[in-house]
Design an enzyme around this catalytic site. Sequence first.
Site, PDB file in Angstrom:
ATOM      1  N   TYR A 199      34.622  21.981  44.116  1.00  0.00           N
ATOM      2  CA  TYR A 199      36.006  22.307  44.397  1.00  0.00           C
ATOM      3  C   TYR A 199      36.847  21.516  43.539  1.00  0.00           C
ATOM      4  O   TYR A 199      36.562  20.295  43.286  1.00  0.00           O
ATOM      5  CB  TYR A 199      36.129  22.065  46.073  1.00  0.00           C
ATOM      6  CG  TYR A 199      36.531  23.104  46.792  1.00  0.00           C
ATOM      7  CD1 TYR A 199      37.810  24.042  46.280  1.00  0.00           C
ATOM      8  CD2 TYR A 199      35.826  23.687  47.788  1.00  0.00           C
ATOM      9  CE1 TYR A 199      38.178  25.122  46.758  1.00  0.00           C
ATOM     10  CE2 TYR A 199      36.128  24.922  48.191  1.00  0.00           C
ATOM     11  CZ  TYR A 199      37.452  25.654  47.983  1.00  0.00           C
ATOM     12  OH  TYR A 199      37.672  26.689  48.372  1.00  0.00           O
ATOM     13  N   GLU A 201      40.801  21.956  43.025  1.00  0.00           N
ATOM     14  CA  GLU A 201      42.036  22.249  43.328  1.00  0.00           C
ATOM     15  C   GLU A 201      42.856  21.504  42.388  1.00  0.00           C
ATOM     16  O   GLU A 201      42.474  20.189  42.539  1.00  0.00           O
ATOM     17  CB  GLU A 201      42.292  22.364  44.627  1.00  0.00           C
ATOM     18  CG  GLU A 201      41.955  23.379  45.402  1.00  0.00           C
ATOM     19  CD  GLU A 201      42.398  23.355  47.016  1.00  0.00           C
ATOM     20  OE1 GLU A 201      42.899  22.188  47.249  1.00  0.00           O
ATOM     21  OE2 GLU A 201      42.230  24.308  47.566  1.00  0.00           O
ATOM     22  N   ASP A 345      49.842  42.051  27.816  1.00  0.00           N
ATOM     23  CA  ASP A 345      48.357  42.131  28.292  1.00  0.00           C
ATOM     24  C   ASP A 345      47.505  42.453  27.466  1.00  0.00           C
ATOM     25  O   ASP A 345      47.309  43.798  27.218  1.00  0.00           O
ATOM     26  CB  ASP A 345      48.503  43.112  29.573  1.00  0.00           C
ATOM     27  CG  ASP A 345      47.371  43.197  30.148  1.00  0.00           C
ATOM     28  OD1 ASP A 345      46.163  42.805  29.879  1.00  0.00           O
ATOM     29  OD2 ASP A 345      47.183  44.025  31.310  1.00  0.00           O
ATOM     30  N   THR A 371      41.776  39.477  30.298  1.00  0.00           N
ATOM     31  CA  THR A 371      40.600  39.520  30.789  1.00  0.00           C
ATOM     32  C   THR A 371      39.654  38.896  29.780  1.00  0.00           C
ATOM     33  O   THR A 371      40.092  38.616  28.379  1.00  0.00           O
ATOM     34  CB  THR A 371      39.916  40.749  31.152  1.00  0.00           C
ATOM     35  OG1 THR A 371      39.887  41.586  29.956  1.00  0.00           O
ATOM     36  CG2 THR A 371      40.684  41.286  32.363  1.00  0.00           C
ATOM     37  N   LYS A 374      36.075  41.830  28.162  1.00  0.00           N
ATOM     38  CA  LYS A 374      36.007  43.101  27.487  1.00  0.00           C
ATOM     39  C   LYS A 374      35.501  42.822  26.179  1.00  0.00           C
ATOM     40  O   LYS A 374      34.341  42.306  25.774  1.00  0.00           O
ATOM     41  CB  LYS A 374      37.250  43.660  27.694  1.00  0.00           C
ATOM     42  CG  LYS A 374      37.744  44.119  29.082  1.00  0.00           C
ATOM     43  CD  LYS A 374      38.901  45.032  29.262  1.00  0.00           C
ATOM     44  CE  LYS A 374      39.238  45.256  30.498  1.00  0.00           C
ATOM     45  NZ  LYS A 374      39.706  44.323  31.357  1.00  0.00           N
ATOM     46  N   ARG A 380      33.311  37.907  33.531  1.00  0.00           N
ATOM     47  CA  ARG A 380      34.256  38.297  34.125  1.00  0.00           C
ATOM     48  C   ARG A 380      35.433  37.507  34.748  1.00  0.00           C
ATOM     49  O   ARG A 380      35.153  36.839  35.800  1.00  0.00           O
ATOM     50  CB  ARG A 380      33.568  39.256  35.430  1.00  0.00           C
ATOM     51  CG  ARG A 380      34.417  40.238  35.915  1.00  0.00           C
ATOM     52  CD  ARG A 380      33.457  41.278  36.708  1.00  0.00           C
ATOM     53  NE  ARG A 380      32.677  42.029  35.748  1.00  0.00           N
ATOM     54  CZ  ARG A 380      33.440  42.868  35.017  1.00  0.00           C
ATOM     55  NH1 ARG A 380      34.525  43.429  35.305  1.00  0.00           N
ATOM     56  NH2 ARG A 380      32.652  43.762  34.034  1.00  0.00           N
TER      57      ARG A 380
HETATM   58  N1  PLP Z   1      44.928  44.451  32.171  1.00  0.00           N
HETATM   59  C1  PLP Z   1      44.330  45.628  31.588  1.00  0.00           C
HETATM   60  C2  PLP Z   1      44.955  46.188  30.226  1.00  0.00           C
HETATM   61  C3  PLP Z   1      42.990  45.954  31.941  1.00  0.00           C
HETATM   62  O1  PLP Z   1      42.505  47.208  31.188  1.00  0.00           O
HETATM   63  C4  PLP Z   1      42.409  45.508  33.166  1.00  0.00           C
HETATM   64  C5  PLP Z   1      41.112  46.024  33.462  1.00  0.00           C
HETATM   65  O2  PLP Z   1      40.668  46.860  33.106  1.00  0.00           O
HETATM   66  C6  PLP Z   1      43.026  44.634  33.736  1.00  0.00           C
HETATM   67  C7  PLP Z   1      44.569  44.193  33.351  1.00  0.00           C
HETATM   68  C8  PLP Z   1      42.527  43.906  34.934  1.00  0.00           C
HETATM   69  O3  PLP Z   1      41.457  43.150  34.664  1.00  0.00           O
HETATM   70  P1  PLP Z   1      40.517  42.419  36.268  1.00  0.00           P
HETATM   71  O4  PLP Z   1      39.704  44.036  36.418  1.00  0.00           O
HETATM   72  O5  PLP Z   1      39.679  41.635  35.677  1.00  0.00           O
HETATM   73  O6  PLP Z   1      41.424  42.378  37.205  1.00  0.00           O
END
Ligand code: PLP
Length: 558
Positions: A199, A201, A345, A371, A374, A380
């Site tokens: 843990y 935090e 993002d 993320t 990918k 993950r």
């Molecule tokens: N943002 C984008 C552009 C994504 O394609 C994804 C997932 O496919 C996410 C955020 C979210 O990721 P997670 O599945 O880890 O929550």
Amino acid sequence: MTTLIASDHGGLNSKSAIVELCQDLGVAITDLGPCCSDSVDYPDYALTLIKSILDGRAERGILVCTTGIGMSIAANRFTGIRAALCTEIDQAERSRDHNDSNVLVLRGETDAAVNRAITEVWLKTPFGNVERHSRRLNKVDRAGRLAEVAVLASEDPEIYASIVAQTEQEDATINLIASENATSSAVRAATGSVLTNKYAEGYPGKRWYSGCKPVDAAEQIAINRAKELFNAEHANVQSHCGSSANMAVYFSVLQPGDTILAMSLNQGGHLTHGSPVNFSGQLYNISAYTVSPETEVLDYDAIKEQALAVKPKLIVAGASAYPRLLDFVRFREIADACGAMLMVDMAHIAGLVAGGVHPSPVPYADFVTSTTHKTLRGPRSGIILCRQQYAQVLDKTVFPGLQGGPQQNATAAKAVCFAEAMRPEFKAYAAQIVANSKALAQTIANRGFTLVSGGTDNHLMLVNVATRGLSGKDAAAALDNAGIICNKNAIPFDTKSPFVTSGIRIGTAAVTTRGMRETEMASIGGWICDILDDISNTDLQQQIRNTITGFASEFPTP
Ligand code: PLP
């Protein structure tokens, strides 16, 4: 080259003879003990020596016990250790030539002069016929994929079965899911490590729990590497996933009811970019931008007009299904024109950004979320990068605002992935992902299929299968039958439901990890088109599946 030696009490005499031999040969050798004949446990000495080889302090080691068997068993438990028990000179030579053995195990009961001769040959023989023997050694290493989870076979056979099934699926099929990849064994090792026990935090140096020194080190390394990899002012590496990373940014700078301008889900955006079924669409006032109906590419002039009209507090750039480069300069300019903050993002393209084949959003965005699993090929999980001015509010939002203890095993695995992404071979990998994507797109287009926006600049493409009278759902199912795994996907302005769709999304990150190149993309593209051209032909699907099983086995997953 440093060579180490260790024994138990039964191997003491032979050990002395080997140390003398090394001195005669001018080989640097370090004796790790024991130094007297009191009874000791061989695993303790084997482990001390193996640890030094694993962390690179030494390249080779010699272990001696009465029969040599216990030391062999102890040493060969570790991936990367190839311990050979040799009682004859010929075995020593072949263990080097064929197996690239890095640990020689000697039987203490063998005549000391014979052990000396065995060792001399072992020290002097190089690894030979690298191509032939490496192939076999790679297979030994690959068995490590199951060795990683072997304990589950007896502890939890049901879960073991699902892991074995995933392993076999990866081996025997072609994974074209654009949001997936195949992690290195190093990333998996960190993910499955004892860091999951802790843990923590808070943040490094400021925790609510004692005993955080080891995880502090891991998290600080992850933060430093994330900043270096993406040239960011601040990094928070605690988000559990991409969705929670996006939520953390929204909660840091927005109030419920504030306006977000983002790409809608059915145009290629993500659920967290304002879908009505997601918290983002429920808490905020969403204004969704689209691609141009004519070109299927983002129309930045139209987005600017929309931004000036709706005056968003935050603009979100980034997508889950957009095959073209994103123009972050334009997005910044639009954000500045309407006084909005910009969040990018980059979940899908993070590996391409790290590898330098997609422009980086970091210089232009207030926040960059991602993320890590990918194109970046990590565990993950999620990360957030931001300008220093937002560092404090962001960290406070992640913890204690949204999360309790971070998953420090995942944090460590993210650090491993960032280090991997900084290596020159990752640049080559990222470039190959895009080259493969273009080659696959070209093959499919040459067979008369329509690609959304006419092609791809990144790791993915969207195939409009409706122009051939098919649905995305049926197309993905037929391909799955043949061992080609991709997903149905809405195309811009899709008239079919999200459960049916008019398209499939295809990505090349995972197949590129397996070492496939343009030639293989031509084969895969050909199979995809053969199947879609004759979608009811299940015999053809089975035939291609059989071909793919052999084809895929030539490209091992890590
Ligand atoms: N943002 C984008 C552009 C994504 O394609 C994804 C997932 O496919 C996410 C955020 C979210 O990721 P997670 O599945 O880890 O929550």
